[in-house]
Write a protein that holds these residues in place. Structure first.
Motif: not given
Lengths: 354, 198
Positions: A310-325
């Protein structure tokens, strides 16, 4: 930003023509269906390398004579790569062939995080140098040039050292190679130290958000050199047949609360440290370029416990602009990302909207 | 057996040539078998004649038909400037511009310990020898801007500076008529590094 990916005989994909969302894309599916191949293609086009240091020939779909990959960027720019079995890979910018594969680096700024990156914390000094060298080469063409020159001069001096074991060698010949090593080596160290200083602050910030308890992540450049010149260590180096000092022997210490994570960190701490470090590289790119690079997360969610995930997802969603997971179950991405993501199902080399 | 023995031998010899792989060697060999006898023997004679008649100019070490090459014998050439190159083909390139009027010196290679090449394997002794009986005032080092070319230039500078001769190095950066947009980053970096005031 990548808007479209086209693949031909690239790993699991016979043919793929896939628009890519401006924000988050989740590739879900069982293992060995092509999720990682999708990421691999984007990574290849951004670095001219495959993940995990695989040979280029492994990009070609089993039984095919060659492969191509093409990414379209938001301004309509195309970046493409082609490889025929037994020939050299070639890269193209807007259809024009580039003289060197390395010239493609940095056209699609990309940060990829996979389990393989654990070697940055757990592996040998060479793994950490490789991490630094790849990051800096992608960020700064000047670094790549110093790095390539240093590597070549090092091979030459080492060959000369071995020669000097059997017969006398003109000291001027040594001086020539040593001057090159000292010149390019000093530049390499300057780049590495400046980058690490910036990265250390960024990584500490990300880590503070991700860690389960209050702890401080920091990075330190480590060199064993005593300040002696290569001329001074020459006789010792001749005896050993190789160059003992220089940036090719340096290391990076990853510290949690001041002690080395490699030796004293728990599995969970090491994993969080690596993710923090890699997300920090994304931030460093962002500082330099003004836009966040493409973030690729290969199967990083499944092994984390629900709290860290959950923490990783929160950090990624707040910092990345385009992401592929990639993940086996799209729900692993958590609602932070899932709510805004395009979800694609990958099965047997085909991709469809979920 | 894949090839008749003489054919296999011909292919093996051709394959030793630079830039010729197994496929090209086969193609060349089959071509040579098809051409009339007189053409094949003209090639063989030309190879042998070149080997027998050509030598190295005793002065500049360029390939020459005579003891001293045409450039070194040319009295209009400026004896005070010497351009040092790695290979004879570099002289051909420089002569094409019809601008450089000094003499040359061919090293026949660049320092590369990996390939077993040190200063002793290059024609550097011959270069030093020339400085005793030629009025050289400037040496232009025109080796390629590779790490080997640069290190060889550095070595020559160390060796020759104490003699009191001016040593210069050819410039590197943007090609004339080139476009910044399409230049590779190494070229752009040296163009910035070696910029000059206007």
């Amino acid at each position: 930003m990548v808007t479209h990916l086209t693949l031909l005989n690239f790993r699991n994909f016979e043919h793929l023509d896939q628009p890519i969302s401006a924000g988050f894309t989740i590739l879900a599916g069982e293992n060995a269906q092509g999720k990682t191949s999708f990421l691999e293609a984007l990574y290849w086009l951004s670095t001219a390398r495959l993940l995990r240091g695989q040979r280029d020939s492994e990009a070609v779909r089993h039984g095919a004579a060659g492969c191509t990959a093409q990414a379209t960027l938001e301004a309509g720019t195309t970046v493409a790569g082609a490889l025929e079995v037994g020939a050299r890979k070639k890269f193209f910018l807007n259809g024009a062939s580039l003289p060197r594969a390395a010239d493609i680096m940095g056209r699609i700024p990309t940060v990829c995080i996979s389990m393989f990156d654990l070697s940055i914390v757990q592996g040998d000094p060479s793994d950490r140098r490789l991490f630094l060298d790849l990051e800096l080469s992608a960020l700064y063409p000047a670094y790549l040039r110093h790095f390539a020159a240093y590597k070549r001069a090092l091979e030459q001096r080492n060959a000369l050292l071995k020669m000097a074991q059997d017969r006398s060698v003109d000291p001027y010949a040594f001086e020539g190679w040593e001057e090159q090593l000292e010149l390019h080596g000093a530049e390499m160290r300057r780049f590495r130290q400046e980058y690490l200083t910036a990265l250390s602050t960024l990584a500490a910030n990300v880590h503070a958000e991700m860690a389960s308890r209050e702890e401080v992540l920091s990075l330190r450049y480590f060199t064993k050199d005593s300040g002696a010149s290569l001329a001074q260590t020459r006789h010792l180096d001749i005896a050993r047949g190789s160059t003992q000092i220089g940036p090719h022997r340096d290391d990076v210490e990853v510290l949690i609360d001041g002690s080395e994570a490699r030796l004293f960190g728990s599995q969970g701490q090491q994993r969080t440290a690596v993710i923090s470090l890699k997300l920090a590289t994304m931030e460093a790119w962002k500082d330099l370029l003004g836009v966040a690079p493409l973030l690729l997360l290969d199967d990083m969610l499944s092994d984390l416990d629900p709290v860290r995930r959950a923490k990783l997802c929160a950090v990624v969603s707040s910092r990345a602009s385009q992401a592929v997971l990639t993940c086996t179950e799209a729900t692993a991405a958590g609602s932070d990302i899932l709510d805004i993501a395009q979800v694609l199902t990958v099965q047997n080399g085909t991709v469809r909207r979920a | 057996m894949l090839f008749a023995k003489p054919l296999a031998e011909l292919i093996a010899e051709l394959e030793k040539l630079p830039g010729v792989g197994p496929k090209s060697a086969q193609r060349l060999a089959y071509h040579l078998l098809r051409v009339p006898d007189h053409e094949a023997s003209a090639l063989a004679t030309a190879i042998m004649a070149a080997k027998e008649k050509l030598r190295f100019c005793h002065r500049c070490q360029n390939i020459s038909e005579f003891e001293e090459c045409e450039i070194c014998r040319d009295v209009r050439r400026d004896k005070t400037v010497m351009c040092v190159v790695a290979e004879p083909r570099d002289i051909v390139a420089l002569e094409r511009i019809n601008d450089y009027r000094g003499r040359y010196h061919v090293l026949h290679g660049l320092m590369s310990p990996v390939d077993g090449i040190g200063p002793e394997q290059l024609r550097i002794k011959e270069l030093i020898g020339r400085l005793h009986d030629e009025p050289v005032e400037e040496i232009i080092v025109a080796t390629n801007p590779t790490i080997e070319g640069d290190t060889t230039a550095l070595y020559l500078a160390k060796l020759l500076k104490p003699i009191g001769i001016k040593i210069t190095r050819i410039a590197h950066g943007m090609p004339s008529g080139g476009e910044l947009d399409y230049a590779d980053s190494a070229t752009l970096l040296s163009a910035i590094e070696y910029r000059r005031e206007m």
